[in-house]
Design an enzyme around this catalytic site. Structure first.
Site, mmCIF file in Angstrom:
data_model
loop_
_atom_site.group_PDB
_atom_site.id
_atom_site.type_symbol
_atom_site.label_atom_id
_atom_site.label_comp_id
_atom_site.label_asym_id
_atom_site.label_seq_id
_atom_site.Cartn_x
_atom_site.Cartn_y
_atom_site.Cartn_z
ATOM 1 N N ASN A 116 68.103 -23.690 84.855
ATOM 2 C CA ASN A 116 69.652 -22.790 85.227
ATOM 3 C C ASN A 116 70.471 -22.834 84.040
ATOM 4 O O ASN A 116 70.927 -21.681 83.636
ATOM 5 C CB ASN A 116 70.263 -23.393 86.101
ATOM 6 C CG ASN A 116 69.496 -23.169 87.810
ATOM 7 O OD1 ASN A 116 69.113 -22.319 88.038
ATOM 8 N ND2 ASN A 116 70.030 -24.016 88.590
ATOM 9 N N GLU A 144 66.847 -28.010 95.176
ATOM 10 C CA GLU A 144 65.501 -27.651 94.575
ATOM 11 C C GLU A 144 64.388 -28.446 95.188
ATOM 12 O O GLU A 144 63.286 -28.696 94.718
ATOM 13 C CB GLU A 144 65.198 -27.756 92.847
ATOM 14 C CG GLU A 144 65.687 -29.192 92.667
ATOM 15 C CD GLU A 144 67.030 -29.672 92.367
ATOM 16 O OE1 GLU A 144 67.069 -30.572 91.667
ATOM 17 O OE2 GLU A 144 67.946 -28.910 92.934
ATOM 18 N N ASP A 176 66.816 -19.192 90.645
ATOM 19 C CA ASP A 176 66.464 -18.515 92.096
ATOM 20 C C ASP A 176 64.902 -17.987 91.902
ATOM 21 O O ASP A 176 64.398 -17.955 92.899
ATOM 22 C CB ASP A 176 67.211 -17.438 92.141
ATOM 23 C CG ASP A 176 68.702 -17.684 92.477
ATOM 24 O OD1 ASP A 176 68.829 -18.916 92.842
ATOM 25 O OD2 ASP A 176 69.758 -16.880 92.679
ATOM 26 N N HIS A 206 71.096 -18.492 86.296
ATOM 27 C CA HIS A 206 70.773 -19.191 87.525
ATOM 28 C C HIS A 206 69.820 -17.949 88.422
ATOM 29 O O HIS A 206 69.175 -18.208 89.328
ATOM 30 C CB HIS A 206 72.179 -18.844 88.535
ATOM 31 C CG HIS A 206 73.042 -20.166 88.261
ATOM 32 N ND1 HIS A 206 72.790 -21.303 88.828
ATOM 33 C CD2 HIS A 206 74.040 -20.162 87.477
ATOM 34 C CE1 HIS A 206 73.644 -22.422 88.523
ATOM 35 N NE2 HIS A 206 74.508 -21.565 87.625
#
Length: 383
Positions: A266, A301, A275, A271
């Site tokens: 990230n 996660e 994802d 981000h």
């Protein structure tokens, strides 16, 4: 008063219009279910198709016969597509194109201006096929589905058998033959179809409502990003599987997985990249496990898998295969898929608490992290 074919077709059209309006306002607008939508479309096709045949004997017969046959076949296709939507399967394109096109061609080359049964054999075969496929889809619904699927499947099956009989006697007896005219002619078919539509109209509404209810339940149980089970849904289903000893004698494995250095993904790539990694891992899990296994996003996660009947060796093989698939996901802009650490806990017939099982797997996962990550560690205690 004797009801001839024309009168029956007008009555059928009025009934289809009324049912269509009622079904649209009372069911489709309330549920927005795919099944409701397909049935509304089918009723429109049946209505307009039946209306087209009212032009027989006029100068418009040559195109009205073609239109009527094609629209009625499209109505049958829509019935089949609606039944298929209950299993969350998309309609097959060849039915929407190939079958109606074959009907159109067969009708067009068979002198539709003078022959009211132009393309009759292909038309009857197409209706038999679509109704038969609709019946098959309804019978294949899971047993937990509403019992109203049974009359729907039966009605579609009866109609398919009837059209098969029409086809046989059309070919053997001819369109003007006494048996075909008496038992399988247009008047008999129109009357029978009207009765079946009225009988199944209540079942249609029931199935539409249940489809929408199931869709809402599915949304409530799924993680928005990955499509996997959310934490609560996983825990509820896992608790049920732990109690079900019918197949696995109550044994199995639970795998807790955590993406290594996920924060770095990230921080370095944004981000959106994070994802992507989460969705890629979820996809790798779904491609690896069986349909009887459970996969959920436990939080952030972290993911959890329950493998009923799974051994320690099978759990390790599953972890290896998931990591292999994840590593093969194509990436861009320097992004590399993260490695994964796994903790495995086994359970037996005495296990009843999912949280205890997860805690044991979490201890093993912590060990995997502390030993350098990117590995699978088994819990030394059996829950």
């Amino acid at each position: 008063m004797v009801l001839d074919t024309t009168t029956l077709r007008i009555a059928f059209g009025v009934m289809a219009l009324v049912l269509g309006l009622l079904f649209y306002f009372s069911s489709y607008r309330a549920t927005r279910s795919a099944y409701s939508g397909w049935w509304c479309l089918a009723l429109v096709f049946f209505l307009v198709g039946a209306a087209a045949f009212l032009l027989n004997g006029t100068g418009h017969q040559w195109w009205a016969n073609i239109l009527g046959n094609v629209l009625l076949v499209h109505g049958g296709v829509a019935v089949w597509a609606g039944a298929r939507s209950l299993r969350e399967l998309p309609p097959k394109r060849w039915l929407f194109t190939g079958v109606p096109v074959a009907t159109l061609v067969a009708t067009a080359v068979d002198h539709p201006g003078t022959n009211v049964w132009a393309g009759g054999a292909v038309f009857l075969a197409s209706m038999c096929l679509t109704m038969g496929l609709a019946s098959q889809e309804l019978w294949r619904l899971e047993p937990g589905y509403s019992r109203v699927r049974v009359p729907m499947a039966g009605a579609a099956g009866v109609l398919a058998v009837f059209y098969f009989g029409r086809l046989v006697f059309f070919l053997v007896d001819g369109q003007d033959g006494p048996i075909f005219t008496t038992y399988f002619g247009s008047a008999v078919t129109t009357m029978g179809t009207m009765v079946l539509l009225v009988v199944v109209s209540f079942s249609m509404a029931g199935l539409s409502t249940e489809q929408q209810t199931r869709a809402l339940r599915m949304v409530a149980s799924r993680d928005d990003l990955t499509g996997l089970l959310n934490r609560k849904a996983f825990l509820d289903l896992a608790a049920g599987l732990l109690k079900d000893r019918a197949v696995t004698q109550g044994t199995g494995a639970l795998i807790l997985a955590d993406l290594d250095h996920f924060k770095a993904v990230n921080d370095t790539h944004g981000h959106a990249a994070g994802d992507l990694a989460l969705k890629a891992f979820a996809g790798a899990c779904q491609e690896t496990v069986r349909s009887t296994d459970l996969v959920g996003r436990y939080g952030g996660e972290e993911f959890v898998l329950l493998i009923p009947g799974g051994s320690a060796l099978r759990a390790e093989h599953i972890a290896e295969e998931i990591s292999r698939r994840l590593a093969q996901v194509p990436t861009a802009d320097g992004l590399e898929m993260p490695t994964v650490s796994y903790g495995v806990a086994l359970y037996d017939a005495g296990t009843s608490d999912v949280e205890d099982l997860i805690a044991a797997a979490d201890e093993a996962l912590y060990t995997a992290k502390s030993q350098g990550r990117n590995q699978t560690v088994h819990s030394d205690r059996r829950i």
